[in-house]
Design a protein around this motif. Structure first.
Motif, PDB file in Angstrom:
ATOM      1  N   ASN A   1       0.804  -1.229   0.000  1.00 49.44           N
ATOM      2  CA  ASN A   1       0.000   0.000   0.000  1.00 49.44           C
ATOM      3  C   ASN A   1       0.833   1.272   0.000  1.00 49.44           C
ATOM      4  OD1 ASN A   1       0.865   0.084   2.690  1.00 49.44           O
ATOM      5  ND2 ASN A   1      -1.077  -0.653   3.509  1.00 49.44           N
ATOM      6  N   ASN A   2       1.846   1.305  -0.862  1.00 46.34           N
ATOM      7  CA  ASN A   2       2.619   2.536  -1.022  1.00 46.34           C
ATOM      8  C   ASN A   2       1.787   3.597  -1.741  1.00 46.34           C
ATOM      9  OD1 ASN A   2       4.831   1.535   0.213  1.00 46.34           O
ATOM     10  ND2 ASN A   2       5.980   1.091  -1.647  1.00 46.34           N
ATOM     11  N   LEU A   3       2.085   4.835  -1.456  1.00 46.39           N
ATOM     12  CA  LEU A   3       1.450   5.959  -2.124  1.00 46.39           C
ATOM     13  C   LEU A   3       2.431   6.531  -3.139  1.00 46.39           C
ATOM     14  CD1 LEU A   3       0.013   7.595   1.116  1.00 46.39           C
ATOM     15  CD2 LEU A   3      -1.136   5.987  -0.415  1.00 46.39           C
ATOM     16  N   LYS A   4       1.980   7.461  -3.939  1.00 45.18           N
ATOM     17  CA  LYS A   4       2.871   8.066  -4.934  1.00 45.18           C
ATOM     18  C   LYS A   4       2.759   9.570  -4.827  1.00 45.18           C
ATOM     19  CE  LYS A   4       3.972   7.952  -9.893  1.00 45.18           C
ATOM     20  NZ  LYS A   4       5.359   7.497  -9.749  1.00 45.18           N
ATOM     21  N   GLY A   5       3.870  10.213  -4.498  1.00 46.46           N
ATOM     22  CA  GLY A   5       3.888  11.648  -4.342  1.00 46.46           C
ATOM     23  C   GLY A   5       4.019  12.370  -5.663  1.00 46.46           C
ATOM     24  N   PRO A   6       4.320  13.652  -5.612  1.00 51.27           N
ATOM     25  CA  PRO A   6       4.673  14.408  -4.404  1.00 51.27           C
ATOM     26  C   PRO A   6       3.459  14.837  -3.583  1.00 51.27           C
ATOM     27  CG  PRO A   6       4.788  15.822  -6.317  1.00 51.27           C
ATOM     28  CD  PRO A   6       4.488  14.449  -6.835  1.00 51.27           C
ATOM     29  N   PHE A   7       3.714  15.110  -2.298  1.00 47.66           N
ATOM     30  CA  PHE A   7       2.694  15.569  -1.373  1.00 47.66           C
ATOM     31  C   PHE A   7       3.032  16.971  -0.888  1.00 47.66           C
ATOM     32  CE2 PHE A   7       2.529  10.969  -1.245  1.00 47.66           C
ATOM     33  CZ  PHE A   7       1.158  10.707  -1.236  1.00 47.66           C
ATOM     34  N   ASN A   8       2.037  17.633  -0.319  1.00 47.81           N
ATOM     35  CA  ASN A   8       2.306  18.939   0.286  1.00 47.81           C
ATOM     36  C   ASN A   8       3.085  18.806   1.585  1.00 47.81           C
ATOM     37  OD1 ASN A   8      -0.399  19.323  -1.340  1.00 47.81           O
ATOM     38  ND2 ASN A   8       0.549  21.343  -1.159  1.00 47.81           N
ATOM     39  N   ASN A   9       2.815  17.733   2.342  1.00 48.13           N
ATOM     40  CA  ASN A   9       3.599  17.490   3.551  1.00 48.13           C
ATOM     41  C   ASN A   9       4.727  16.527   3.203  1.00 48.13           C
ATOM     42  OD1 ASN A   9       4.727  16.883   6.051  1.00 48.13           O
ATOM     43  ND2 ASN A   9       2.763  16.930   7.105  1.00 48.13           N
ATOM     44  N   MET A  10       5.929  17.073   3.090  1.00 55.28           N
ATOM     45  CA  MET A  10       7.113  16.282   2.768  1.00 55.28           C
ATOM     46  C   MET A  10       7.974  16.091   4.018  1.00 55.28           C
ATOM     47  SD  MET A  10       6.824  15.364  -0.330  1.00 55.28           S
ATOM     48  CE  MET A  10       8.477  14.672  -0.409  1.00 55.28           C
ATOM     49  N   GLY A  11       7.328  15.885   5.158  1.00 57.58           N
ATOM     50  CA  GLY A  11       8.046  15.565   6.382  1.00 57.58           C
ATOM     51  C   GLY A  11       8.362  14.081   6.425  1.00 57.58           C
ATOM     52  N   VAL A  12       9.625  13.738   6.592  1.00 60.31           N
ATOM     53  CA  VAL A  12      10.065  12.344   6.586  1.00 60.31           C
ATOM     54  C   VAL A  12      10.795  12.040   7.896  1.00 60.31           C
ATOM     55  CG1 VAL A  12      11.492  10.608   5.435  1.00 60.31           C
ATOM     56  CG2 VAL A  12      10.275  12.324   4.073  1.00 60.31           C
ATOM     57  N   PRO A  13      10.188  11.238   8.771  1.00 57.67           N
ATOM     58  CA  PRO A  13      10.845  10.915  10.043  1.00 57.67           C
ATOM     59  C   PRO A  13      12.242  10.339   9.825  1.00 57.67           C
ATOM     60  CG  PRO A  13       8.564  10.202  10.103  1.00 57.67           C
ATOM     61  CD  PRO A  13       8.836  10.633   8.692  1.00 57.67           C
TER      62      PRO A  13
END
Length: 514
Positions: A140-152
């Motif tokens: 269940n991966n998503l495909k960006g880009p997203f507005n929230n590009m916060g990556v832990p």
């Protein structure tokens, strides 16, 4: 010896809130001005950052925490004045953590979230039973880009690495599972995906925090080195940060950045006491007898150096002060744990039994997970091998003063870079997270009817992992961004009352939230 448990007793909490009885500071009878944007175009807001930007809390990322991320809270205010859609790579559940093909990925930041267990933070599984994250890289991966590009977990140079979202790099540990599931392609970069959204406004938060945090979490044992300040783009922090800002503002976008808090003020490093070992007089006497030969050996080495029997170059900095510092002595009552300290003179070439151990002092910081390790047995079944008492804690459990100074030196250098960038660019405003954390750790900070501080579990601002914020903490952080936007760009979010309210955001999540 009795097994030493978590060492910390917490009061029963009602709602886990730190509150006061003060009357509300709002005044519904006062007419507020209409919200204005000032000189900012909020139509395409992009948040670039690490754990804080993502909404990471309680040692995990999960759907509810992402909804309460500070960028999402900001986007709700921006939507009132022309802000566009704000997309986030939502996790598949409220369990937290990431799996691969049905197998839970290892690592404290990839496993299900922590919850309050009645006396201490505990894994969710201890409350509800065995679980596996349903957020799975294989299905269940998503495909960006997203507005929230916060990556832990992202360090400064990771924002520019074109293999950071490539699942093939998991084996070499050069990819980040959180970015794998949200990257637009296997060769995408975090910065590249952020720029693909054509930002008109951005936040760049906590960049530099992970560059020192890994070192701190490993007790400064050098398994996770601090990013140098000097160096080329993608290597040194200074050049990398300047490149990030020049790129983000290249199309005329305005933004807000943060400096790096002194992470040793966080409860992950301040909660576990240095002297949790409780002994009776008999046990203390037995331990002292077992260390008598060691203490005598230290003095004998110094006497030998002073007499010229042992060459001084064998331990050139060894002196009486160090002898006294290294001697082990227990007494009835609470005692300091035994630790290894690599900054001490290496005497093993003179006497192999004189290892670099000493008892901790109040200047040492024990990491949070040490609380469950102290008192365990180094050799199962052998009561003479109690960790932290008969066997010294390894470097990874403790930040010594020298290691704390190393962290501060790097943090100060990063913050000097960040401040200079903000001062040199009229399109960039600065939020002083460092000062905010210091205030949380000292006097606490009022937030509407609540007063938050930096205590673990009870403080209201810092989540159960002792590092990341609670939802209420992120709401407060969002308001500090709004203050900075108002001051730098002429908007009036604060004056018009368009801010996050403390009571709308929790300080904990129920174990039943799944």
């Amino acid at each position: 010896m009795k097994h030493i448990k978590y060492l910390l007793l917490f009061a029963i909490l009602i709602g886990f809130t730190a509150c006061s009885d003060d009357d509300s500071n709002t005044n519904d009878d006062v007419a507020l001005p209409e919200l204005t944007a000032g000189s900012v175009d909020f139509s395409s807001y992009v948040a670039l950052g690490a754990s804080f930007s993502a909404g990471f809390t309680d040692s995990a990322l999960f759907e509810a925490s992402q909804i309460n991320s500070f960028p999402n809270i900001l986007s709700q205010q921006f939507a009132k004045i022309g802000g566009g859609d704000f997309t986030q790579p939502l996790m598949n559940d409220n369990i937290g953590g990431i799996a691969l093909g049905g197998t839970q990925l290892p690592g404290s930041t990839l496993e299900p979230r922590l919850v309050f267990g009645g006396s201490a933070p505990v894994p969710l599984s201890t409350v509800i039973g065995p679980i596996t994250s349903t957020t799975d890289l294989a299905i269940n991966n998503l495909k960006g880009p997203f507005n929230n590009m916060g990556v832990p977990g992202a360090k400064s140079f990771h924002l520019l690495f074109d293999g950071y979202g490539n699942i093939a790099n998991l084996v070499s540990k050069t990819a980040n599972p959180y970015f794998i599931r949200m990257a637009s392609s296997a060769t995408a970069t975090m910065l590249g995906d952020a720029m693909a959204k054509n930002p008109t406004f951005f936040t760049l938060s906590e960049i530099g925090g992970n560059d020192v945090l890994g070192y701190a979490l490993s007790g400064g044992d050098d398994t996770d080195a601090i990013t140098p300040n000097a160096g080329a783009v993608g290597v040194g922090f200074d050049a990398t940060f300047n490149y990030l800002i020049s790129t983000l503002t290249s199309g005329g976008a305005k933004g807000v950045i943060t400096n790096v808090p002194n992470i040793t003020d966080l409860p992950h490093f301040t909660t576990v006491p240095y002297n949790p070992v409780q002994l009776d007089a008999t046990t203390a006497a037995q331990l002292n007898a077992s260390f008598a030969t060691y203490n005598e050996g230290l003095q004998n080495v110094l006497d030998g150096i002073n007499a010229g029997v042992i060459p001084s170059q064998a331990a050139p900095n060894f002196n009486q002060d160090e002898v006294n510092k290294r001697k082990i002595n227990f007494s009835a009552g609470n005692n300091a744990v035994l630790i290894l300290d690599e900054s001490l003179s290496d005497l093993t070439g003179i006497n192999s039994r004189l290892t670099n151990m000493r008892q901790a002092t109040s200047d040492d910081l024990l990491i949070l997970s040490a609380s469950t390790f102290i008192g365990t047995l180094a050799v199962p079944g052998n009561a003479q091998t109690v960790n932290g008492v008969a066997v010294p804690l390894a470097d990874k459990w403790v930040l010594t003063p020298n290691e704390q100074a190393t962290i501060k030196e790097a943090t100060d250098a990063y913050n000097a870079t960040i401040e200079s960038v903000a001062n040199a660019n009229t399109n960039v405003a600065l939020v002083d997270l460092n000062s905010i954390l210091k205030q949380l750790a000292s006097t606490g900070i009022p937030f509407d009817d609540y007063t938050m501080n930096a205590k673990l579990v009870t403080g209201g601002a810092i989540s159960l992992d002792g590092i990341h914020l609670t939802a209420r903490g992120y709401a407060f952080m969002a308001n500090k961004f709004l203050e900075a936007i108002d001051a730098a760009f002429g908007s009036n979010f604060i004056a018009s009352g368009n801010v996050a309210k403390a009571g709308d955001y929790p300080t904990n999540y129920s174990p039943l939230l799944q």
